[in-house]
Motif scaffolding. Structure first.
Motif, short mmCIF file in Angstrom:
data_model
loop_
_atom_site.label_atom_id
_atom_site.label_comp_id
_atom_site.label_asym_id
_atom_site.label_seq_id
_atom_site.Cartn_x
_atom_site.Cartn_y
_atom_site.Cartn_z
N ASP A 130 0.82 -1.22 0.00
CA ASP A 130 0.00 0.00 0.00
C ASP A 130 0.85 1.26 0.00
O ASP A 130 0.31 2.36 -0.09
N LEU B 267 -4.57 2.07 5.07
CA LEU B 267 -3.76 1.97 3.85
C LEU B 267 -3.24 3.36 3.48
O LEU B 267 -3.98 4.34 3.49
N ALA C 159 -4.80 3.82 -1.14
CA ALA C 159 -5.94 2.88 -1.11
C ALA C 159 -6.43 2.49 -2.49
O ALA C 159 -7.49 1.87 -2.62
N ASP C 160 -5.67 2.81 -3.54
CA ASP C 160 -6.12 2.54 -4.92
C ASP C 160 -6.39 1.05 -5.15
O ASP C 160 -7.27 0.67 -5.91
N ASN C 161 -5.59 0.21 -4.51
CA ASN C 161 -5.71 -1.24 -4.75
C ASN C 161 -6.38 -1.97 -3.59
O ASN C 161 -6.09 -3.14 -3.35
N ARG C 162 -7.25 -1.28 -2.90
CA ARG C 162 -7.89 -1.86 -1.72
C ARG C 162 -8.57 -3.20 -2.02
O ARG C 162 -8.41 -4.18 -1.29
N LYS C 163 -9.36 -3.25 -3.13
CA LYS C 163 -10.07 -4.49 -3.47
C LYS C 163 -9.10 -5.64 -3.72
O LYS C 163 -9.34 -6.77 -3.32
N PHE D 170 -6.05 -5.96 -2.44
CA PHE D 170 -5.45 -6.36 -1.16
C PHE D 170 -6.43 -7.21 -0.35
O PHE D 170 -6.03 -8.19 0.30
N GLU D 171 -7.73 -6.82 -0.37
CA GLU D 171 -8.73 -7.59 0.38
C GLU D 171 -8.85 -9.01 -0.18
O GLU D 171 -8.91 -9.99 0.58
#
Length: 533
Positions: free
Chosen positions: A220, A260, A263-267, A269-270
């Motif tokens: 992140d 994070l 947070a652009d790649n939150r999905k 990472f989840e």
């Protein structure tokens, strides 16, 4: 001998309640005699003990300093553990076995290796320099009821790696690798340089690729474009070291309980975190099969080792020229490998590393080697050919009985249920908490298409619907599932609500989500809800 075998024409009483009991008996009665006769433990791995078969699944964390190993453990358990130190410098200077215990506390290494209930007794061979850097942190945590976690010292780089640890670090990790269920290599997205020591460690773990997973941590802290480049560089670096065509599974994310930074790649990472959690949660259910698999690997190596040692013994002179013959045999070990390979039809991959074997043989007394003993090898062959196959039935029964047993507690509970569960309110789950039918939002536009298809008595046939639905360009296997879900009343026709539902499901699939196996209650058309109840 076993609960599923016969003695004197009568069925034996139940001797074993689980797979580990059967494995212990197999090892003691069939494999250990072969290992002991041919000095297997001096060359490869110490003898196994009961605790090796009884212990909970273990997860080994390996990585350079400041890659987040200790923080990762803290994140999983959501609790500090005794001896824990976190910082940007090399803080963890010890091997810490984090295990379940009613009372919180620390057991030092020298006391740990004399405890018969712990699977660490054979670590005594690595001496005081290691034992002073080994401890067990015990605490009452629900995660540790199912698994144990091994935290390791940060692998050094640059000038730091020149300082000797006082024990063979790679050999200790290899010892753990043989006995753990999962090996997690952690990398920092900011520093992918693989030091000489780290490279040596990864090579030492080479025979355990099936247990290995890679975590690209702190992802992140960099942008999406940088992350793509870092991921590519990591795969390239690992490919050079591991040197196999198979790609190691890499999980990308930020494994700690902090916001994070980017947070652009939150999905992403989840999703990656959930995949990794599922992998760890499956370890208790697969533990018996892992132990069985490791015993088979050990038996295959022990067989080859016996062939090598007996071949060397056969070539040794009885009186004169023993030293010169020993040197000659060590130099020609490659040719001996080839001869054994052809004579016994053994795969080249089953042989130990040639260079390492030559180094170990140099300090051995060949006159003490045992000659070829067919009965010992036949016993191991019988174990592999018959006993293991029968034991597999017990493994399957044990797995079936443990379908609900997985790692619970800590971070594993945080995303199991409720609105923060992975994928909640997305795809087919969109609108799950809303009072209105989610499909109704786009129904006017779907109705326009529906009434151009000339419905009869308010419904269109399957053939008519097909002409419209194939415009999505989805394969027939997917459209067939869409039809099955959308034809709620199973009359072979679609009314306006069912047609709208079919288009909504197509939209869900085109957006990259999976279709549900069964139509969720919130997607059932309002006019059909009474029929279903």
């Amino acid at each position: 001998m076993f609960s599923w075998s016969k003695r004197e024409g009568k069925k034996d009483p139940e001797l074993f309640q689980n797979v580990s009991e059967g494995l212990k008996r197999l090892y003691r009665t069939k494999l250990f005699p072969l290992e002991d006769t041919y000095h297997f433990h001096d060359f490869h791995s110490p003898a196994l003990e009961d605790a090796d078969f009884d212990n909970k699944p273990m997860v080994l964390l390996v990585g350079q300093y400041s890659t987040g190993k200790t923080t990762f453990i803290r994140h999983l358990m959501e609790q500090d553990f005794p001896g824990m130190r976190i910082g940007p410098e090399p803080t963890t200077d010890s091997f810490i076995a984090v295990m379940y215990g009613e009372q919180e506390g620390v057991i030092p290494g020298n006391a740990l290796v004399v405890d018969p209930k712990k699977p660490f007794r054979k670590l005594n061979a690595f001496g005081n320099a290691f034992l002073n850097r080994f401890m067990c942190a015990q605490l009452n945590n629900p995660v540790l009821e199912s698994i144990s976690i091994i935290d390791t010292p940060g692998i050094l780089s640059g000038e730091k790696q020149r300082i000797s640890r006082g024990y063979d670090f790679a050999a200790v990790l290899e010892w753990f690798a043989e006995r753990v269920d999962r090996i997690i290599l952690l990398f920092d997205a900011h520093k992918l340089d693989i030091s000489d020591e780290f490279s040596e460690v990864i090579k030492a773990l080479k025979n355990h690729e099936d247990k290995m997973r890679v975590v690209l941590n702190k992802a992140d802290q960099i942008s999406t474009q940088q992350l793509m480049r870092v991921y590519g560089a990591l795969m390239w670096s690992l490919g050079k070291i591991i040197n196999t065509p198979e790609v190691v599974r890499v999980y990308i994310g930020s494994f700690w309980a902090q916001p994070l930074l980017i947070a652009d790649n939150r999905k992403l990472f989840e999703a990656e975190e959930q995949d990794l959690f599922r992998d760890i949660q499956s370890l208790p259910q697969n533990a018996a099969l892992r132990k069985l698999n490791d015993l088979i690997k050990r038996a295959r190596l022990a067989k080859v080792h016996a062939y090598i040692i007996s071949a060397l013994k056969k070539e040794m002179p009885s009186v004169f020229g023993k030293d010169s013959k020993k040197k000659e045999l060590i130099n020609n070990l490659g040719a001996i490998y080839e001869k054994i390979q052809k004579e016994h039809n053994i795969s080249p991959g089953d042989f130990p590393n040639l260079k390492k074997m030559q180094e170990l043989l140099a300090v051995q007394d060949f006159t003490k080697f045992a000659a070829f003993k067919p009965k010992l090898l036949e016993s191991v062959e019988d174990m592999l050919g018959n006993d293991i196959a029968k034991l597999m039935t017990l493994v399957r029964k044990e797995e079936a009985a443990m379908t609900n047993q997985s790692v619970k507690g800590g971070a594993f509970e945080g995303t199991m249920n409720g609105p923060f569960g992975h994928g909640y309110g997305e795809g087919a789950g969109e609108g799950i908490d809303e009072l209105e039918w989610i499909v109704g939002r786009d129904k006017p536009s779907y109705d326009e298409i529906f009434y151009t298809l000339s419905p009869i008595n308010g419904k269109i046939s399957g053939a008519t619907a097909k002409k419209e639905l194939v415009k999505s360009k989805l394969p027939n296997t997917v459209l067939g599932k869409v039809w099955t879900l959308a034809d709620v009343d199973k009359d072979g026709y679609l009314d306006d609500e069912e047609f709208a539902l079919a288009n909504h499901l197509i939209k869900v699939k085109l957006e990259g989500h999976e279709l549900p196996a069964k139509l969720p209650a919130h997607l059932v058309p309002p006019s059909k809800r009474q029929e279903q109840n």
